[in-house]
Design an enzyme around this catalytic site. Structure first.
Site, short mmCIF file in Angstrom:
data_model
loop_
_atom_site.label_atom_id
_atom_site.label_comp_id
_atom_site.label_asym_id
_atom_site.label_seq_id
_atom_site.Cartn_x
_atom_site.Cartn_y
_atom_site.Cartn_z
N HIS A 2 -3.52 -6.58 -0.76
CA HIS A 2 -2.21 -7.26 -0.84
C HIS A 2 -1.44 -6.99 0.45
CE1 HIS A 2 1.45 -8.44 -3.54
NE2 HIS A 2 1.79 -8.56 -2.25
N THR A 54 -1.52 -15.39 3.71
CA THR A 54 -0.44 -16.02 4.47
C THR A 54 -0.14 -17.41 3.93
OG1 THR A 54 0.45 -16.40 6.69
CG2 THR A 54 -1.83 -17.09 6.33
N THR A 55 1.11 -17.86 4.13
CA THR A 55 1.55 -19.17 3.66
C THR A 55 1.32 -20.20 4.77
OG1 THR A 55 3.39 -17.85 2.75
CG2 THR A 55 3.46 -20.25 2.39
N GLU A 87 8.46 -9.15 -10.41
CA GLU A 87 9.26 -8.47 -9.38
C GLU A 87 10.72 -8.39 -9.81
OE1 GLU A 87 8.23 -9.10 -4.89
OE2 GLU A 87 7.68 -10.91 -5.98
N ASP A 137 1.60 -4.41 1.00
CA ASP A 137 2.50 -5.56 0.87
C ASP A 137 2.91 -6.06 2.26
OD1 ASP A 137 3.74 -7.51 -0.58
OD2 ASP A 137 5.47 -6.31 -1.22
N ASP A 138 3.84 -5.31 2.91
CA ASP A 138 4.36 -5.72 4.22
C ASP A 138 4.49 -4.47 5.09
OD1 ASP A 138 5.06 -8.62 3.61
OD2 ASP A 138 6.21 -7.61 2.05
#
Ligand code: IMP
Ligand code: ZN
Length: 353
Positions: free
Chosen positions: A13, A97-98, A216, A291-292
């Protein structure tokens, strides 16, 4: 930290634009500031901030997306993200990724994803990297680190059903370039589950695995509908109530756990009450993820060290947790078998005490 860095790890993720090096982000913002496209001080202020609410995180993503618009930059950040994960012994990375279109610079969703694949390719100059659909294809052995990289295409919750469907079709067309699944992400306070369901159902029917950002924010109806969909995995699961825990546990859907992200965005009040502890004790399938890593200033080794110290788990238990993640990857059996060998060989060399 050295032990946690040396341990092989699996990352399932990680958002591309959330995993950019801060130094690269500042450099890109500086360049665009000179051209008058963005104001550098806006970036500096948000980038250097340590604690961000969930709302602020999405404001930051809007800023990040202003500097990562062109193909060359997308390829560059992808290459650096893969290198950074490989440097801390992540041996399998599912990056997500989007896909974004931008007519003014001739970018389509497809050319965006091609730029990401180009980034994988250029990472292979310094790494032994495998990102081909053909699981058995191996790059010629080099002395550098070895990493398997696969791509998930994200649907942003701001998107329409048609846009979501476009992403699924793109993923199907780009299967031979390492695209192996779909993610639903974006601001959880935006969009309706019913908008994405037709596209996600279609993905499932076509054999594309799906992972969902789920729970979330408190939203019982949506959480239950998401669990009823039986996704391959879910991310976060922070705001679950008793009924949802029951449903999750009986479904055995693996959960991607992002400790630092959940604390930084204040989705969970403190580490000691994080649901990792409960799910771990219940022997529910879980995998630690970042995550990020850029936005939250962390890395996967740090997440393992954090879980170990917070929940009193020893190195042997953490190694088993990392090894179990291989069971939840979306790449096929052939990659799983290779990864098991990597863990078996690491088990012989790593000291546990
Ligand atoms: P990108 O898809 O490579 O542009 O990565 C950034 C995007 O990932 C954001 O714009 C969000 O849509 C999504 N994202 C990153 N972190 C989170 C999160 O914590 N929750 C939901 N979506 C997220
Ligand atoms: Zn996420």
């Amino acid at each position: 930290m050295e032990w946690w860095i040396n341990m092989p790890k699996v990352e399932l993720h990680a958002h591309l634009n959330g995993s950019i090096r801060n130094s690269t982000l500042l450099e890109l913002a500086q360049e665009l500031d000179k051209k008058g496209t963005v104001v550098f001080s806006d970036f500096e202020h948000v980038i250097r901030k340590n604690d961000r609410s969930l709302r602020e995180v999405f404001k930051l993503f809007d800023l990040i997306h202003m500097v990562t618009t062109d193909h060359q930059t997308i390829a560059r950040i992808t290459k650096e993200v893969v290198e950074d994960f490989a440097a801390e012994n992540v041996v399998y990375l599912e990056l997500r990724t989007t896909p974004k279109g931008n007519d003014s610079i001739g970018m389509s969703k497809r050319s965006y994803v091609e730029a990401v694949v180009e980034g994988f390719r250029s990472a292979s100059s310094s790494l032994d990297i495998n990102f081909s659909l053909n699981d058995l294809e191996k790059c010629p052995a080099r002395t550098g680190k070895m990493i398997y990289v696969r791509l998930l295409l994200s649907i942003d919750r701001r998107e329409s059903t048609a846009a979501a469907m476009e992403t699924i079709n793109l993923a199907l067309e780009m299967k031979d370039m390492g695209v192996i699944g779909i993610d639903l992400s974006g601001n959880p306070n935006v969009g309706e589950w019913a908008t994405f369901l037709p596209a996600l159902k279609f993905a499932k029917e076509q054999g594309l695995p799906v992972t969902l950002h789920c729970g979330e924010v408190p939203n019982s109806v949506e959480i239950q509908e998401m669990l009823d969909f039986l996704p391959g995995r879910i991310g976060h699961a922070c705001c679950f109530e008793d009924e949802e825990w029951r449903k999750l546990k009986s479904s055995k859907i693996p959960v991607e756990i992002c400790l630092t992200s959940n604390i930084r965005t204040e989705t969970i009040s403190s580490m000691d009450v994080h649901h990792f502890g409960n799910l771990y004790k219940a022997n529910h399938p879980i995998v630690l993820c970042t995550d990020d890593s850029g936005v939250f200033s962390t890395n996967l080794s740090n997440e393992y060290a954090l879980a170990s110290s917070t929940f009193g788990l020893g190195k042997a238990e953490m190694f088993q947790l990392a090894r179990k993640a291989v069971d939840y990857i979306y790449a096929g059996n052939a990659v799983q078998k290779e990864l098991i060998k990597v863990f078996e060989s690491a088990a012989e060399t790593l000291e546990y005490n």
